[in-house]
Design a protein around this motif. Structure first.
Motif, mmCIF file in Angstrom:
data_model
loop_
_atom_site.group_PDB
_atom_site.id
_atom_site.type_symbol
_atom_site.label_atom_id
_atom_site.label_comp_id
_atom_site.label_asym_id
_atom_site.label_seq_id
_atom_site.Cartn_x
_atom_site.Cartn_y
_atom_site.Cartn_z
ATOM 1 N N LEU A 123 28.045 41.788 37.368
ATOM 2 C CA LEU A 123 28.588 42.089 38.689
ATOM 3 C C LEU A 123 27.504 42.733 39.546
ATOM 4 O O LEU A 123 26.820 43.660 39.101
ATOM 5 C CB LEU A 123 29.782 43.032 38.573
ATOM 6 N N ASP A 124 27.347 42.244 40.756
ATOM 7 C CA ASP A 124 26.331 42.744 41.680
ATOM 8 C C ASP A 124 26.589 44.222 41.980
ATOM 9 O O ASP A 124 27.603 44.562 42.588
ATOM 10 C CB ASP A 124 26.380 41.916 42.964
ATOM 11 N N PRO A 125 25.670 45.120 41.597
ATOM 12 C CA PRO A 125 25.908 46.552 41.803
ATOM 13 C C PRO A 125 25.867 46.964 43.270
ATOM 14 O O PRO A 125 26.297 48.065 43.619
ATOM 15 C CB PRO A 125 24.788 47.214 41.006
ATOM 16 N N ALA A 126 25.381 46.088 44.151
ATOM 17 C CA ALA A 126 25.398 46.410 45.573
ATOM 18 C C ALA A 126 26.825 46.434 46.110
ATOM 19 O O ALA A 126 27.104 47.087 47.121
ATOM 20 C CB ALA A 126 24.559 45.393 46.352
ATOM 21 N N LEU A 127 27.736 45.718 45.442
ATOM 22 C CA LEU A 127 29.138 45.698 45.841
ATOM 23 C C LEU A 127 30.014 46.418 44.821
ATOM 24 O O LEU A 127 30.751 47.344 45.155
ATOM 25 C CB LEU A 127 29.616 44.254 46.015
ATOM 26 N N VAL A 128 29.960 45.986 43.577
ATOM 27 C CA VAL A 128 30.761 46.607 42.515
ATOM 28 C C VAL A 128 29.868 47.600 41.782
ATOM 29 O O VAL A 128 29.162 47.248 40.835
ATOM 30 C CB VAL A 128 31.339 45.553 41.552
ATOM 31 N N ASN A 129 29.890 48.835 42.249
ATOM 32 C CA ASN A 129 29.003 49.832 41.650
ATOM 33 C C ASN A 129 29.710 50.771 40.680
ATOM 34 O O ASN A 129 29.075 51.534 39.979
ATOM 35 C CB ASN A 129 28.295 50.645 42.740
ATOM 36 N N GLU A 130 31.049 50.739 40.671
ATOM 37 C CA GLU A 130 31.813 51.513 39.687
ATOM 38 C C GLU A 130 33.044 50.705 39.296
ATOM 39 O O GLU A 130 34.179 51.083 39.605
ATOM 40 C CB GLU A 130 32.224 52.876 40.248
ATOM 41 N N ALA A 131 32.832 49.601 38.607
ATOM 42 C CA ALA A 131 33.939 48.706 38.258
ATOM 43 C C ALA A 131 35.025 49.451 37.495
ATOM 44 O O ALA A 131 34.768 50.094 36.495
ATOM 45 C CB ALA A 131 33.415 47.540 37.423
ATOM 46 N N SER A 132 36.269 49.338 38.002
ATOM 47 C CA SER A 132 37.365 50.075 37.370
ATOM 48 C C SER A 132 38.617 49.229 37.207
ATOM 49 O O SER A 132 39.567 49.669 36.576
ATOM 50 C CB SER A 132 37.687 51.325 38.197
ATOM 51 N N GLY A 133 38.637 48.035 37.776
ATOM 52 C CA GLY A 133 39.788 47.151 37.641
ATOM 53 C C GLY A 133 39.335 45.707 37.547
ATOM 54 O O GLY A 133 38.329 45.321 38.138
ATOM 55 N N LEU A 134 40.092 44.903 36.798
ATOM 56 C CA LEU A 134 39.718 43.507 36.566
ATOM 57 C C LEU A 134 40.979 42.696 36.321
ATOM 58 O O LEU A 134 41.843 43.103 35.554
ATOM 59 C CB LEU A 134 38.793 43.433 35.344
ATOM 60 N N GLU A 135 41.082 41.543 36.980
ATOM 61 C CA GLU A 135 42.203 40.629 36.757
ATOM 62 C C GLU A 135 41.718 39.189 36.852
ATOM 63 O O GLU A 135 40.898 38.856 37.714
ATOM 64 C CB GLU A 135 43.325 40.849 37.771
ATOM 65 N N ALA A 136 42.239 38.333 35.977
ATOM 66 C CA ALA A 136 41.955 36.900 36.015
ATOM 67 C C ALA A 136 43.159 36.195 36.630
ATOM 68 O O ALA A 136 44.284 36.354 36.160
ATOM 69 C CB ALA A 136 41.683 36.367 34.608
ATOM 70 N N SER A 137 42.929 35.418 37.684
ATOM 71 C CA SER A 137 44.019 34.726 38.353
ATOM 72 C C SER A 137 44.521 33.561 37.515
ATOM 73 O O SER A 137 43.733 32.803 36.947
ATOM 74 C CB SER A 137 43.555 34.213 39.720
ATOM 75 N N THR A 138 45.833 33.418 37.426
ATOM 76 C CA THR A 138 46.420 32.241 36.792
ATOM 77 C C THR A 138 46.834 31.217 37.842
ATOM 78 O O THR A 138 46.874 30.028 37.574
ATOM 79 C CB THR A 138 47.651 32.632 35.952
ATOM 80 N N ARG A 139 47.116 31.696 39.038
ATOM 81 C CA ARG A 139 47.470 30.795 40.131
ATOM 82 C C ARG A 139 46.261 30.014 40.618
ATOM 83 O O ARG A 139 46.370 28.852 41.024
ATOM 84 C CB ARG A 139 48.077 31.604 41.280
#
Length: 311
Positions: free
Chosen positions: A39-55
């Motif tokens: 994940l690009d740290p310039a945007l996601v610098n403290e990743a705390s949530g994650l979801e995979a879309s099924t739709r």
């Protein structure tokens, strides 16, 4: 005389010590964790949530920890093509997790503003965003649901949506010095409560998960919940901690097992995948799960995948 199978099953179930075991939905064997992207740290610098879309297969959602504005990110399954989606509304206090679930005739993201390290918040909030084929640079949430616990403030970093539309939250049961982990409490907001547009919704206490007892051979870090997800059929769930992943082979809509019902390899298992620094985000996939960690803005956070080998 030949007995009918249903009659025989009923007789056996009635005999002490011969109750028929419920089918296990646990994976019997997992692969080693492998890095599938960053994940690009310039945007996601403290990743705390994650979801995979099924739709929309092939899409992941992410968000940062406390201190960020009201926004989330969209990427492909490797973290590539990362795009920020800003949301109209006040800056949140501490968004710690996200969930994806039913929402009317479609599906919605539920961003959980539930972080409370000092344990003083009288209310928490869930920002509801409709899932779309294409997101603009700025979107308007459908609503923000205000909620509170029935027994006073708690810190939490883990939520998940059941396919019936109910939301489940798992607390992070440690003191401000992170010294005394104990059983995690599980609360529920019903689908009807999540449709509320005014007032403060009171969550129901479902029960407890005693992680120190379930993983007594592990260290302190394996007992602190940081992320949560429920399968699309509702029959299993995964709970991420700083040191492990717990898989639960039961449907939360039917309640938690009693204390004696927590049996390793039958109702739960402990997965010791590669431990990442400050791992706080997890999502189930059709063949396993993905998880990642905070990068603290220095280097790209690795996106890890673990695959179930017996399905």
């Amino acid at each position: 005389m030949r007995r009918r199978p249903a009659l025989l099953a009923a007789v056996l179930a009635a005999l002490p010590g011969l109750a028929l075991a419920a089918p296990s939905h646990l994976c019997a064997s997992w692969s080693a964790a492998s890095e599938v992207g960053t994940l690009d740290p310039a945007l996601v610098n403290e990743a705390s949530g994650l979801e995979a879309s099924t739709r929309f297969p092939g899409r992941l959602y992410h968000h940062n920890d406390s201190g960020d504005s009201l926004r989330f990110f969209v990427s492909d399954l490797t973290g590539g093509g990362l795009k920020a989606v800003n949301l109209e509304g006040p800056k949140p206090r501490d968004i710690e997790d996200m969930a994806l679930g039913p929402c009317g005739k479609g599906s919605c993201l539920y961003l959980a503003d539930v972080g409370d390290n000092p344990g003083t918040r009288s209310e928490i909030a869930f920002v509801v965003v409709e899932e779309k084929a294409e997101f603009g640079e700025t979107e308007t949430p459908l609503r923000t649901v205000r909620a509170r616990y029935p027994d006073g403030p708690h810190n939490a970093e883990s939520i998940a949506m059941h396919p019936d539309g109910d939301l489940y939250l798992v607390t992070k049961p440690i003191d401000s010095q992170a010294r005394n982990p104990g059983p995690a409490k599980v609360y529920r907001l019903s689908a009807a409560q999540l449709r509320a547009t005014d007032g403060v919704q009171v969550m129901d206490l479902v029960g407890e998960i005693d992680l120190p007892r379930l993983a007594s051979d592990q260290t302190f870090w394996a007992w602190i919940p940081t992320g949560f997800d429920i399968s699309q059929d509702g029959k299993r769930a995964v709970l991420l901690t700083y040191g492990a992943v717990f898989e639960f082979g039961s449907d939360l809509a039917k309640g938690l097992p009693p204390k004696a019902g927590w049996v390793s390899g039958k109702t739960y298992s402990v997965i010791l995948s590669k431990r990442l620094t400050q791992q706080e985000a997890i999502t189930l996939t059709p063949d396993g799960f993905l998880y990642d960690s905070e990068s603290w803005g220095k280097t790209a956070a690795p996106l890890m995948k673990v695959t179930c080998l017996d399905k």
